[in-house]
Design an enzyme around this catalytic site. Structure first.
Site, PDB file in Angstrom:
ATOM      1  N   LYS A  56      -7.155   6.342   4.172  1.00  0.00           N
ATOM      2  CA  LYS A  56      -6.609   5.383   5.143  1.00  0.00           C
ATOM      3  C   LYS A  56      -7.665   4.315   5.456  1.00  0.00           C
ATOM      4  CE  LYS A  56      -7.434   8.842   8.766  1.00  0.00           C
ATOM      5  NZ  LYS A  56      -8.112   8.486   9.981  1.00  0.00           N
ATOM      6  N   TYR A 288     -27.247 -18.916  17.515  1.00  0.00           N
ATOM      7  CA  TYR A 288     -26.646 -19.265  18.804  1.00  0.00           C
ATOM      8  C   TYR A 288     -27.438 -18.673  19.960  1.00  0.00           C
ATOM      9  CZ  TYR A 288     -22.531 -20.409  15.963  1.00  0.00           C
ATOM     10  OH  TYR A 288     -21.684 -20.938  15.044  1.00  0.00           O
TER      11      TYR A 288
HETATM   12  C1  LIG Z   1      -5.301  13.873  10.599  1.00  0.00           C
HETATM   13  C2  LIG Z   1      -6.580  13.617   9.896  1.00  0.00           C
HETATM   14  N1  LIG Z   1      -6.945  14.415   8.871  1.00  0.00           N
HETATM   15  C3  LIG Z   1      -8.100  14.217   8.198  1.00  0.00           C
HETATM   16  C4  LIG Z   1      -8.967  13.203   8.546  1.00  0.00           C
HETATM   17  C5  LIG Z   1     -10.258  13.042   7.801  1.00  0.00           C
HETATM   18  O1  LIG Z   1     -11.334  13.297   8.659  1.00  0.00           O
HETATM   19  P1  LIG Z   1     -12.842  13.171   8.169  1.00  0.00           P
HETATM   20  O2  LIG Z   1     -13.104  11.745   7.881  1.00  0.00           O
HETATM   21  O3  LIG Z   1     -13.631  13.663   9.336  1.00  0.00           O
HETATM   22  O4  LIG Z   1     -12.996  14.033   6.983  1.00  0.00           O
HETATM   23  C6  LIG Z   1      -8.623  12.348   9.606  1.00  0.00           C
HETATM   24  C7  LIG Z   1      -9.544  11.260   9.990  1.00  0.00           C
HETATM   25  O5  LIG Z   1      -9.429  10.524  10.902  1.00  0.00           O
HETATM   26  C8  LIG Z   1      -7.404  12.566  10.291  1.00  0.00           C
HETATM   27  O6  LIG Z   1      -7.033  11.777  11.320  1.00  0.00           O
END
Ligand SMILES: Cc1ncc(COP(=O)(O)O)c(C=O)c1O
Length: 413
Positions: A56, A288
Site C-alpha cells: 500500500k 527562506y
Molecule cells: C492491516 C495491516 N496489515 C499489515 C501491515 C504491515 O505492517 P508492517 O509494515 O508493520 O509490516 C499494515 C501496515 O500498516 C496493516 O495496516
C-alpha cells in the site's frame, strides 16, 4: 589501491539503456535487497506459509508496481493494499496473484473486485450490508471474495469476536460472496502480554466459527513485528516494513537474534547531485527566513529536492548528507524543491556539481539510516519512506546496475 570513481547517475542510466533523469535527485531501490529480505521473512515464518507483502501507499514509497513485480518473481504469494484503486493499479499492471484490500472500500467497487479477483475486507456491519447487496446484484459472475477483520484489541476496525461467527454465517449464506479469510492486526507486537491477549481473542473467534458449523477460512495476523517475534503465522503473513529492509521502531532489536537482524538490508536510498555549488561570503543568509547565516566564507551546495519530494521541512538545519563518504550539515530552511548543504570542510578538491550526495542510505563507509531521519523528524520509519513523493524519480537497481526507472512521465526497464 585506488578505487575507480563511481560513474555518474547519467552514465549509469545511459549504460543501462534507460532514459535520463528529469533532475538530479532520485531514489535508488535495491531489488536484490528486496528479494533477500523476502527470503529472510519466508524462512522465519516457514517456507510453506503464504506471504502477502504489503505494498500500500506506493509500496511504502518504493513504487508499488515495480516492487510487486519483483516480489512476485521472487515467490510472493500475493499482495496487500489499502485502497480499491491501489488494487486495480496492480491488476492493470499485470500482477496476477491474489490481491487483498485490507481497509473498507465503497460497495460500488464490489462488482469490479469480484470480476478482477480482488479480495475485499469487511470490519463493521454498516460497511458489510452494502457490500453483500452489491455482490448479490453482480452474482452472475465470479463470487466476491470477502475477508472478515476481527477486533481483537487494535481499536481501529473489525467485528467484535462475539459477533463474528454470526457475520460469517451471514456472508456464507449470501449470494455472490465467498468467505475468503479471517484476520486481525496486532497493536504492539513487541508487547508479549498484549499480543497474547489479542491472539486469545482471535482463537476464541475461530472456535466460535467452528462451533457454528462454519468452515474456518484462511487466517492471517502477523505483519513485520509479528513475523520477527515469532507470532503464529496461521495460513498467511502480511509483512510490510521488513520487506523493505527496515525493522519496526518499537521492536527491541537487541533482543532479536543477531543473525536475523543482519539479514535485512534497506531497499531505499535517496541521492542527489547539486545544481549549484557556490562560495558565499560570511554573513550570507541561506534560504527562506533565513534560519541560517554563514559565519565564515562558506561553500554551499544546492541539491534539487525538498519537502515537495517528501524530504520534510522539519529536517532543516538538523539533518546531514554524505558526500565523498563524509557527513555534511544541511543549512537553512528546506524549500519545496531545494535544500542546501555546507561543504566547506570537505577535504580534497572543492565539491562540485559532479559530486553525488546521499541523504538516506550508505555512501562509502558511512550511512544515514532511516531511523536517524525518523528520530530527527520525531516520527516513525514507516512515515519517512512512505512520504517520498511520486515526483522523485525511482531508479531500480540489481547488482549489475540500474534495471528500471520510474518518473512521472515514464516507466522504463
Ligand atoms: C492491516 C495491516 N496489515 C499489515 C501491515 C504491515 O505492517 P508492517 O509494515 O508493520 O509490516 C499494515 C501496515 O500498516 C496493516 O495496516
Amino acid at each position: 589501491m585506488t578505487v575507480a570513481p563511481r560513474p555518474s547517475i547519467a552514465e549509469r542510466l545511459a549504460t543501462a539503456g534507460l532514459p535520463p533523469l528529469p533532475r538530479t535527485a532520485w531514489l535508488e531501490l535495491d531489488l536484490d535487497a528486496l528479494t533477500s529480505n523476502l527470503a529472510a521473512i519466508r524462512e522465519l515464518a516457514g517456507a510453506s506459509i503464504p506471504t502477502y507483502p504489503v505494498v500500500k501507499a506506493d509500496a511504502y514509497g518504493h513504487g508499488a508496481l515495480e516492487i510487486s513485480r519483483a516480489l512476485e518473481a521472487a515467490g510472493a504469494t500475493g499482495f496487500c493494499v489499502a485502497a480499491a484503486d491501489e488494487a486495480q493499479a496492480l491488476r492493470d499492471g499485470g500482477i496476477a496473484g491474489p490481491i487483498h484490500v485490507l481497509y473498507p472500500v465503497p460497495a460500488t467497487f464490489a462488482g469490479e473486485a469480484a470480476r478482477q479477483g480482488i479480495t475485499l475486507s469487511a470490519g463493521d456491519v454498516d460497511g458489510l450490508e452494502p457490500l453483500l447487496d452489491a455482490a448479490g446484484v453482480a452474482s452472475a459472475g465470479p463470487p466476491l471474495q470477502l475477508e472478515l477483520e476481527v477486533e481483537t484489541g487494535l481499536g481501529r476496525g473489525g467485528f467484535a469476536p462475539a459477533m463474528t461467527a454470526g457475520v460469517a454465517a451471514r456472508v456464507t449464506a449470501a449470494p455472490g460472496v465467498r468467505l475468503a479469510g479471517l484476520w486481525t492486526h496486532l497493536q504492539a507486537a513487541e508487547d508479549g502480554d498484549r499480543t497474547a491477549d489479542q491472539l486469545a481473542r482471535f482463537e476464541t473467534t475461530t472456535t466460535s466459527l467452528r462451533d457454528a458449523g462454519i468452515a474456518v477460512p484462511p487466517r492471517h495476523v502477523a505483519a513485520s513485528g509479528g513475523v520477527l517475534t515469532d507470532v503464529a503465522p496461521y495460513e498467511g503473513i502480511r509483512p510490510g516494513l521488513a520487506v523493505y529492509g527496515i525493522l519496526p521502531d518499537e521492536l527491541d532489536v537487541g533482543s532479536l537474534r543477531a543473525e536475523i537482524v543482519a539479514r535485512f538490508r534497506p531497499v531505499m536510498s535517496l541521492r542527489a547531485q547539486p545544481v549549484r555549488v557556490a562560495d558565499l561570503p560570511a554573513g550570507h543568509g541561506i534560504s527562506y527566513g533565513p534560519t541560517f547565516t554563514t559565519q565564515r566564507p562558506s561553500r554551499i551546495a544546492t541539491l534539487p529536492l525538498g519537502y515537495g519530494d517528501g524530504y520534510a521541512r522539519s529536517l532543516s538545519n538538523r539533518a546531514q548528507a554524505l558526500v565523498r563518504g563524509r557527513r555534511v550539515q544541511l543549512v537553512g530552511n528546506i524549500a519545496m524543491d531545494a535544500l542546501m548543504a555546507d561543504v566547506t570542510d570537505v577535504p580534497g578538491p572543492p565539491v562540485t556539481t559532479a559530486d553525488e550526495f546521499t541523504l538516506l542510505g550508505a555512501q562509502e563507509q558511512d550511512r544515514i539510516p532511516v531511523e536517524e531521519l525518523a528520530q530527527l523528524r520525531t516520527t516513525n520509519t514507516w512515515e519517512v519512506v512512505t512520504a517520498m513523493s511520486a515526483r522523485l524519480p525511482r531508479v531500480y537497481h540489481a547488482a549489475s546496475g540500474p534495471v528500471g526507472l520510474r518518473t512521472l512521465t515514464s516507466r522504463g526497464g
